[in-house]
Design an enzyme around this catalytic site. Sequence first.
Site, PDB file in Angstrom:
ATOM      1  N   GLU A 120       0.983  -1.346   0.210  1.00  0.00           N
ATOM      2  CA  GLU A 120       0.026  -0.064  -0.021  1.00  0.00           C
ATOM      3  C   GLU A 120       0.671   1.175   0.032  1.00  0.00           C
ATOM      4  OE1 GLU A 120      -3.708   1.807   2.847  1.00  0.00           O
ATOM      5  OE2 GLU A 120      -2.122   0.593   3.660  1.00  0.00           O
ATOM      6  N   LYS A 192     -10.415   0.600  -1.954  1.00  0.00           N
ATOM      7  CA  LYS A 192     -10.567   0.056  -0.338  1.00  0.00           C
ATOM      8  C   LYS A 192     -11.550   0.622   0.171  1.00  0.00           C
ATOM      9  CE  LYS A 192      -7.900   0.887   3.987  1.00  0.00           C
ATOM     10  NZ  LYS A 192      -6.448   1.383   4.266  1.00  0.00           N
ATOM     11  N   CYS A 233      -4.667  -3.450   2.999  1.00  0.00           N
ATOM     12  CA  CYS A 233      -4.608  -3.196   4.296  1.00  0.00           C
ATOM     13  C   CYS A 233      -5.714  -3.201   5.586  1.00  0.00           C
ATOM     14  CB  CYS A 233      -3.930  -1.704   4.715  1.00  0.00           C
ATOM     15  SG  CYS A 233      -2.899  -1.252   6.028  1.00  0.00           S
TER      16      CYS A 233
END
Length: 358
Positions: A120, A192, A233
């Site tokens: 990321e 995300k 993440c």
Amino acid sequence: MHMHCVQTSAIGGFASPIIKSSLSLPSTTMAMPSPNSLRVAAAQMTSVSDLAANFATCSRLVKVFFFSIFSFLGSLYFLSYFSLLFYILLCTVFLLNTEYWVWCAKEAASAGAKLLCFPEAFSYVGTKDGDSVSVAQPLDGPIMNQYCSLARESSIWLSLGGFQEKGSDPQHLCNTHVIVDETGKIRSSYRKIHLFDVDVPGGRVYKESSFTEPGNDIVAVDSPIGRLGLSVCYDLRFPEMYQLLRFQHEAQVLLVPSAFTKVTGAAHWEILLRARAIETQCYVIAAAQTGKHGDKRESYGDTLIIDPWGTIVGRLPDRLSTGIVVSDIDLSLVDSVREKMPIDKQRMPIDFWKAASL
């Protein structure tokens, strides 16, 4: 299962290669990879607030990766003395002719290298929250075009996890995981979903939603190493998402590019990754940011490759180094684990749980 590690030292975003090779062979495997194995790699780096420096590090990691594959293949066919000469020869050619890397990368890809995963925020980490909005660009902008060119020149698929994609308004961006194929074409992108709005115990307060707009779509894409399930993440803490990737989208390999904080990474990183692998019966590839990005931000580095039984088959030995870990994965192991423990047939549908008495 073969594991091959390459570490580099990074100074000011410029990585000078310090190649350290290791070969990890569990007692249950043969000395050579199975005919069904596919070579993958995951990178670890410390991104900074300099787009050019970060690209230089990523580019060098791609090239060092291919160099390590050639050195490793050479050691399989030559005595150690000749392998050393082979290593020195390649180093010399690299120093004298950087164009050699284009050829070298293509040759390594044809020898079996399929995918290299970056963490990321691989292209940029700001000095403070919200800085990245100023560098956000669309996926067809010049920043992403650089990385697409890198994939094309190296004939390798790249997982670019956590790109600052321009949002729907000037105050927001999307934290976007981009998959680029060996021709430099963007095959898929995932924005995300779960944003990191957390008061870290003993740490600082994060408010990702103040400058990031969440995505809405679960994304999986076919690749040369199987069907990839995309995430970024903080998604890692939400198992329902990975259940959907496995049971509805038929993922075989889960990608989890991350920049975990030092505190949360030390407490939960490995156990969460292994849990996702075990409960979905998928490989998990987790490329990580590491070290200090500035005065206020530090990442927990521990780049891992995990098999569908939850066993770590690839790990960068030094959590604070810039480098890559390479492993051969075998999709027949995915099939075997799923056949012997058929949780896809045994799990209850959501309607069952809605009707179940509490």
